[in-house]
Design a protein around this motif. Structure first.
Motif, short mmCIF file in Angstrom:
data_model
loop_
_atom_site.label_atom_id
_atom_site.label_comp_id
_atom_site.label_asym_id
_atom_site.label_seq_id
_atom_site.Cartn_x
_atom_site.Cartn_y
_atom_site.Cartn_z
N MET B 324 0.82 -1.21 0.00
CA MET B 324 0.00 0.00 0.00
C MET B 324 0.86 1.27 0.00
O MET B 324 0.33 2.38 0.00
CB MET B 324 -0.90 0.03 1.25
CG MET B 324 -2.11 -0.88 1.14
SD MET B 324 -3.20 -0.40 -0.22
CE MET B 324 -4.16 0.89 0.56
N ALA B 327 0.08 4.45 -1.74
CA ALA B 327 -1.07 5.27 -1.36
C ALA B 327 -0.80 6.10 -0.11
O ALA B 327 -1.71 6.72 0.42
CB ALA B 327 -2.27 4.35 -1.08
N PHE B 352 -9.53 7.00 3.38
CA PHE B 352 -9.01 7.33 2.05
C PHE B 352 -9.41 8.74 1.68
O PHE B 352 -10.52 9.19 1.99
CB PHE B 352 -9.58 6.38 0.98
CG PHE B 352 -9.02 4.99 1.03
CD1 PHE B 352 -9.84 3.90 1.28
CD2 PHE B 352 -7.66 4.75 0.80
CE1 PHE B 352 -9.34 2.61 1.32
CE2 PHE B 352 -7.14 3.47 0.84
CZ PHE B 352 -7.99 2.39 1.10
N VAL B 361 -5.33 2.49 -6.32
CA VAL B 361 -5.02 1.52 -5.26
C VAL B 361 -5.61 0.16 -5.62
O VAL B 361 -4.94 -0.87 -5.52
CB VAL B 361 -5.57 2.02 -3.91
CG1 VAL B 361 -5.48 0.95 -2.86
CG2 VAL B 361 -4.81 3.25 -3.47
N CYS B 365 -2.64 -2.59 -6.11
CA CYS B 365 -2.38 -3.38 -4.93
C CYS B 365 -3.28 -4.62 -4.97
O CYS B 365 -4.48 -4.53 -4.70
CB CYS B 365 -2.64 -2.56 -3.67
SG CYS B 365 -2.39 -3.51 -2.17
N MET B 368 -6.08 -5.87 -2.37
CA MET B 368 -7.37 -5.22 -2.16
C MET B 368 -8.54 -6.15 -2.46
O MET B 368 -9.53 -6.16 -1.74
CB MET B 368 -7.49 -3.95 -3.04
CG MET B 368 -6.49 -2.88 -2.72
SD MET B 368 -6.70 -2.15 -1.08
CE MET B 368 -8.16 -1.16 -1.35
#
Lengths: 219, 409
Positions: B324, B327, B352, B361, B365, B368
């Motif tokens: 992550m 982010a 977020f 994201v 990633c 998720m």
């Protein structure tokens, strides 16, 4: 045709070969006076198996090591054997369970056993991981055996012989009834196989361990 | 006869069967749209392989798992399994040797380094010793043999070579393998055989053993001191490097209308509050929270039944937070690992920028999609209280002890 197996007191790997031989009606003699740690380090032995491990099978055509390979070779000596199934798919599935028995059951069971018996330095993280992987495998096997009596087809195949021999050390030394009762179908399967004549005449009487060996106190 | 292989194609265990298939002239199709962790967790898949591992070969007569077994099935009845019973026995011997002596030890060496298991130094040392012992024995044998059995390629060579591939690619540089010159000669000869190279492609030997996964992790804990600017100046030194192809495309989140909430202020408050956490940090959070500029999300791991080993579960979550990193400017997260005993439950809370989970994201990633995501309903007091409890690592959490709590900030 005389087949000679080089091994000390028959361990579970040698049992695979002897049980397979009993099913196909082939004679395998074990060497007498084999001394673990000595006999398998001689130059003659290392010519047979450069890794120096047992068992090793001496045949008129040459030598084979790796217990699963030896068992397969013995099983193939008679063409009318059903140890390899009766169709290509049965053959594939027998091989699948042989590999599963080695890589999912044996690998993890032995890792756990070696820690508790002081053969490897005890690290609790490793034991935890080994037990978790073993349980994952036994759970998958248990699910499968809920609807199957034998691993493949309707009779004993080489997959059953190898699976039982790999579970044998577990029942004898590491896995108490409390542990195995989570896998009742595996229990049913194991005891049914152990009591087959060709198994019991080679393995003899087996009592399930009542305790797990304690964590070694010093290295 | 159409045979279908369930796996991603680039997997050394799949190569075994594909190469065998080239030699015997049968066709194996790869299944469409295979998604790791998803496709192999469906009930249909588990009926084929109750342990849920790949690869699995689906045939008109039934399914087979275990890559060596699949390869043997494909090779059944052909020269790949030898031309006499004795050759057959020796082929099996080398297949097993390559699995137990080579593959098991190589995997024990590179799997933790790739970040998929805990690195334990003495365990790695044992694995390396095992690899050396195996390669030494193999090297001795190959000094007087071109192929493992007989005078041509057999299934033993196919499986041995496939098991060596990741060793050469990841952990064994030339300085390591030069001690086993016959193994080197053998390996390069095999991978250059047409039926091997069309499946495996080009193999490049690694220049060095891959480092531990955590060695690459950027400092994930910028503590209290660095004031406002720790994220922004990072691009500048990199921009002076010749390529600077770092994704400089404007992040859509930077184009949102400005918000009164400053994420770094919250992160600082979170980190600095050592006592009276609820009165100071939690209250401070809700004071600074801007529901138009930011959104809160609960996440719930979909495969909690896999979480049977504490440190593996903790690693999995740690890996998620590493991934992550992209982010960091736009997110704050808490991940809780819940339970006294396996299977452990993994649940999280995320803040977020924006009203949605940022698309970049979700795209970049892969963890998720392993979680179920629900937006926090701010009008529901119970949900807000759950947010509070997740921020402060409240124990018991939903009736259970916490094994661990990890923070992304």
């Amino acid at each position: 045709m005389a087949l000679i197996m080089h091994v000390g007191k028959p361990n579970k790997n040698a049992l695979k070969v002897l049980i397979a031989a009993a099913y196909v009606g082939v004679e395998v003699k074990c060497t007498e006076n084999f001394e673990m740690g000595v006999s398998n380090k001689t130059p003659d032995f290392l010519k047979m198996n450069p890794l120096g491990k047992v068992p090793v099978l001496e045949t008129p055509d040459g030598v084979i090591f790796e217990s699963n390979a030896i068992a397969r070779y013995v099983a193939r000596l008679k063409t009318d054997t059903c140890l390899f199934g009766s169709s290509p798919i049965e053959y594939g599935q027998i091989e699948q369970w042989i590999d599963f028995a080695s890589l999912e059951i044996d690998l993890n069971l032995l890792a756990w056993l070696r820690l508790r018996l002081g053969l490897d330095n005890y690290v609790s993280l490793i034991e935890e991981a080994s037990i978790a992987a073993l349980k994952r495998a036994l759970s998958a096997l248990n699910t499968y055996l809920a609807t199957h009596t034998f691993l493949v087809g309707d009779g004993v195949t080489l997959a059953d012989i190898i699976m039982i021999c790999n579970l044998y050390a577990g029942f004898r030394i590491m896995m108490t009834k409390t542990f195995t009762s989570e896998f009742p179908n595996v229990e049913r399967y194991f005891w049914a196989m152990i009591n087959q004549p060709n198994f019991s005449k080679i393995i003899g009487e087996l009592k399930q361990t009542e305790v797990v060996p304690p964590i070694p106190t010093s290295h | 006869m159409a045979m279908v292989m369930h796996s991603m194609k680039q997997n050394k265990n799949v190569y075994k069967a594909l190469i065998a298939a080239e030699y015997v002239g049968v066709e194996i199709k790869m299944v469409d749209n295979f998604e790791m962790f998803v496709s192999n967790n469906t009930p249909e898949f588990l009926k084929m392989n109750p342990i849920g591992k790949i690869p699995v070969l689906e045939t008109p007569d039934g399914a087979i798992f275990e890559s060596n077994a699949i390869a043997r099935y494909v090779a059944h009845g052909s020269f790949l399994l030898g031309t006499s019973k004795f050759e057959y026995g020796q082929i099996e011997q080398w297949i097993d040797f390559s699995s137990f002596e080579i593959d098991t030890n190589l995997r024990g060496w590179f799997v933790p380094r790739l970040g998929y298991g805990t690195y334990i130094k003495p365990v790695e040392e044992n694995c390396i010793a095992g690899v050396k012992r195996g390669l030494d024995a193999l090297n001795t044998y190959l000094a007087t043999h071109t192929f493992l059995v007989g005078d041509g390629v057999t299934l033993a060579d196919i499986i041995m070579t496939c098991n060596l591939v990741l060793g050469f690619k990841l952990v064994m540089p030339k300085s390591f393998t030069s001690e086993y010159p016959h193994v080197e000669r053998y390996f390069w000869t095999m991978v250059n055989q047409p039926n091997f190279s069309k499946v495996i492609g080009k193999v490049m030997q690694t220049e060095a053993t891959i480092p531990l996964a955590s060695a690459k992790k950027p400092d994930a804990k910028p503590q209290a001191e660095p004031k406002t600017k720790e994220e922004t100046p990072k691009p500048t030194p990199e921009a002076t490097e010749e390529e600077a192809p770092k994704p400089k495309a404007k992040n859509p989140l930077d184009l949102l209308p400005p918000s009164k909430m400053v994420l770094d202020d919250w992160k600082r408050l979170y980190s600095n509050t050592k006592s009276n956490f609820r009165e100071v940090a939690i209250k401070g959070f809700w004071d600074m929270f801007d529901p138009e500029g930011y959104s809160l999300w609960f996440c719930n791991y979909k495969y909690n039944d896999e979480n049977t080993v504490s440190f593996v579960t903790m690693n999995k979550v740690g890996g998620f937070l590493q991934r992550m990193d992209l982010a960091r400017k736009y997110a704050f997260g808490k991940m809780l690992i819940i339970g006294n005993e396996p299977p452990f439950k993994v649940k999280g809370l995320w803040l977020f920028r924006g009203q949605e989970i940022p698309k970049f994201v979700m795209d970049e990633c892969y963890d998720m999609e392993l979680y179920e995501w629900t937006k926090v309903d701010l009008s529901d007091e119970a949900q807000k209280e759950r947010v509070n409890q997740m921020i402060e690592d409240h124990e018991p959490f939903e009736g259970e002890a916490l094994l661990d709590a990890k923070c992304f900030k």
